[in-house]
Design an enzyme around this catalytic site. Sequence first.
Site, PDB file in Angstrom:
ATOM      1  N   SER A  19       9.868   4.374  16.038  1.00  0.00           N
ATOM      2  CA  SER A  19       8.587   3.932  16.592  1.00  0.00           C
ATOM      3  C   SER A  19       8.848   3.313  17.964  1.00  0.00           C
ATOM      4  CB  SER A  19       7.928   2.918  15.651  1.00  0.00           C
ATOM      5  OG  SER A  19       7.632   3.514  14.413  1.00  0.00           O
ATOM      6  N   LEU A  20       8.697   4.109  19.003  1.00  0.00           N
ATOM      7  CA  LEU A  20       9.054   3.681  20.357  1.00  0.00           C
ATOM      8  C   LEU A  20       7.864   3.071  21.083  1.00  0.00           C
ATOM      9  CD1 LEU A  20      11.588   3.742  22.238  1.00  0.00           C
ATOM     10  CD2 LEU A  20      10.541   5.759  23.313  1.00  0.00           C
ATOM     11  N   HIS A  21       6.785   3.835  21.185  1.00  0.00           N
ATOM     12  CA  HIS A  21       5.481   3.392  21.700  1.00  0.00           C
ATOM     13  C   HIS A  21       5.421   3.184  23.213  1.00  0.00           C
ATOM     14  CE1 HIS A  21       4.324   3.255  17.587  1.00  0.00           C
ATOM     15  NE2 HIS A  21       5.016   2.168  17.302  1.00  0.00           N
ATOM     16  N   CYS A  47       3.349   8.279   1.678  1.00  0.00           N
ATOM     17  CA  CYS A  47       3.781   7.230   2.590  1.00  0.00           C
ATOM     18  C   CYS A  47       3.930   5.946   1.762  1.00  0.00           C
ATOM     19  CB  CYS A  47       2.744   7.035   3.696  1.00  0.00           C
ATOM     20  SG  CYS A  47       3.153   5.729   4.877  1.00  0.00           S
ATOM     21  N   ASN A  86      -5.277   3.894  15.157  1.00  0.00           N
ATOM     22  CA  ASN A  86      -6.352   3.561  14.225  1.00  0.00           C
ATOM     23  C   ASN A  86      -6.583   2.057  14.355  1.00  0.00           C
ATOM     24  OD1 ASN A  86      -8.191   3.383  12.164  1.00  0.00           O
ATOM     25  ND2 ASN A  86      -6.890   4.341  10.619  1.00  0.00           N
ATOM     26  N   SER A 133      11.660   5.386   8.795  1.00  0.00           N
ATOM     27  CA  SER A 133      11.212   4.959  10.116  1.00  0.00           C
ATOM     28  C   SER A 133      11.787   3.594  10.465  1.00  0.00           C
ATOM     29  CB  SER A 133       9.682   4.903  10.171  1.00  0.00           C
ATOM     30  OG  SER A 133       9.205   3.843   9.367  1.00  0.00           O
ATOM     31  N   GLU A 184       0.828  -1.201   0.000  1.00  0.00           N
ATOM     32  CA  GLU A 184       0.000   0.000   0.000  1.00  0.00           C
ATOM     33  C   GLU A 184       0.865   1.253   0.000  1.00  0.00           C
ATOM     34  OE1 GLU A 184      -2.390  -0.294   3.492  1.00  0.00           O
ATOM     35  OE2 GLU A 184      -3.178  -2.266   2.971  1.00  0.00           O
ATOM     36  N   CYS A 194       4.605  -6.564  15.643  1.00  0.00           N
ATOM     37  CA  CYS A 194       3.967  -5.694  16.640  1.00  0.00           C
ATOM     38  C   CYS A 194       2.470  -6.006  16.658  1.00  0.00           C
ATOM     39  CB  CYS A 194       4.212  -4.234  16.300  1.00  0.00           C
ATOM     40  SG  CYS A 194       5.975  -3.786  16.247  1.00  0.00           S
ATOM     41  N   CYS A 204      -1.892   1.338   7.975  1.00  0.00           N
ATOM     42  CA  CYS A 204      -1.202   0.576   6.946  1.00  0.00           C
ATOM     43  C   CYS A 204      -1.407  -0.923   7.149  1.00  0.00           C
ATOM     44  CB  CYS A 204       0.284   0.900   6.957  1.00  0.00           C
ATOM     45  SG  CYS A 204       1.040   0.470   5.405  1.00  0.00           S
ATOM     46  N   GLY A 225       6.025  -2.722   6.264  1.00  0.00           N
ATOM     47  CA  GLY A 225       7.388  -3.219   6.398  1.00  0.00           C
ATOM     48  C   GLY A 225       8.262  -2.400   7.328  1.00  0.00           C
ATOM     49  N   GLU A 226       9.389  -2.996   7.694  1.00  0.00           N
ATOM     50  CA  GLU A 226      10.442  -2.352   8.491  1.00  0.00           C
ATOM     51  C   GLU A 226      11.562  -1.953   7.531  1.00  0.00           C
ATOM     52  OE1 GLU A 226      13.330  -0.843  10.457  1.00  0.00           O
ATOM     53  OE2 GLU A 226      11.484  -1.233  11.597  1.00  0.00           O
ATOM     54  N   CYS A 286      -0.442  -3.644  15.184  1.00  0.00           N
ATOM     55  CA  CYS A 286      -0.253  -3.155  13.826  1.00  0.00           C
ATOM     56  C   CYS A 286      -0.856  -4.133  12.815  1.00  0.00           C
ATOM     57  CB  CYS A 286       1.245  -2.963  13.545  1.00  0.00           C
ATOM     58  SG  CYS A 286       1.652  -2.595  11.832  1.00  0.00           S
ATOM     59  N   CYS A 325       5.287  -7.578   7.108  1.00  0.00           N
ATOM     60  CA  CYS A 325       6.325  -7.133   8.037  1.00  0.00           C
ATOM     61  C   CYS A 325       6.643  -8.264   9.002  1.00  0.00           C
ATOM     62  CB  CYS A 325       5.868  -5.906   8.816  1.00  0.00           C
ATOM     63  SG  CYS A 325       7.127  -5.228   9.934  1.00  0.00           S
TER      64      CYS A 325
END
Length: 372
Positions: free
Chosen positions: A240-242, A121, A320, A217, A108, A132, A363, A183-184, A135, A128
């Site tokens: 991306s810590l979270h 984006c 989201n 990222s 996407e 996580c 995503c 993806g990473e 996600c 991925c």
Amino acid sequence: MTALPLVFSPPKGAKKPPRHLADLDIDGRRAAVADLGLPAFRANQLSKHYFERFTRDPAELTDLPAGDRQRLADEFFPKLLTDVRDQTCDAGLTRKTLWRLFDGALVESVLMRYPDRTTLCISSQAGCGMACPFCATGQQGLTRNLSTAEIVDQVVVAARVMRDGEIEGGPGRLSNIVFMGMGEPLANYNRVLAAVRRITEPGPGGLGISQRGVTVSTVGLVPGIERLTAEKMQVRLALSLHTPDDELRDTLVPINNRFKVDEVLDAAWGYAKSTGRRVSIEYALIRDVNDQPWRADLLAKQLRRRGDFPWVHVNLIPLNPTPGSKWDASPKPVEREFVRRLIAGGITTTVRDTRGREIDGACGQLAALEDK
């Protein structure tokens, strides 16, 4: 817990994406053209068509000999992306596209127009492998890495859409690229770095978008951050810590079992020191999971003690949620208190504009629906 790979290798026998002009640097293009028995300067002409005119149609390659156009198009412009579905929202200013790759894999991209910029984006992997749990892409697992050209072609298509005025607001220019799609990125390091170079190199070698307009990222692959630091580029790093504590992050971001919070933040601080670019800390606020006031205080403390210049800002992301997920966004009063505490702790903080919620904007959601 099973160790997560830093680099994904496709299974034996898997087909590789067809070679494309964007997979090659300018010297590689000249060599490939010469291998066809044609003068090397044809590589510059092909590059101008793709990176400056956004075309690969043989009928439009009018500065090339008529007898060579189809052969060169077949050789250097194979079809990489097939548009499966487009969805728009925000009064036509946001467009999300689901692409099918040559082998059926789905990725996407999202094009978002703002008053002062237009941001795309993009995806760097199909699926991925970082797992996580909140996600949508992480729930799908990893299919494969994208090739350099599969990454770049997402950008070229969007640049053409903007030039031709196919998104609300009329003709315009693509200005910002964020590697925050599927993806990473740092798990596909070599191809992502090559794609960044194609995106930022002046024409005809590339698209000529400023490095400062590109954001890469990561969930915290420390070796990748260190490699990116050594490149001495001016792209922005987003981490991306979270959550600021290892106990929770081990669950939310499983790669934390290999690279702990302190190690990841030290690597991010090193990137900021080396490049002078402010790092963005991405933090998805999840109801009753990572939105407690003490976590805001701890995050501010963790960031503040690493540097006295404004090396970082926090980008809070209202989650989201994906269909059927147990995860939900934090209530607005909780979000506001989290912001207040970070700012009181001396940390510049923003809340991300929630574009695309009504079009499966998180995503991976569109690809998951297509699979079903």
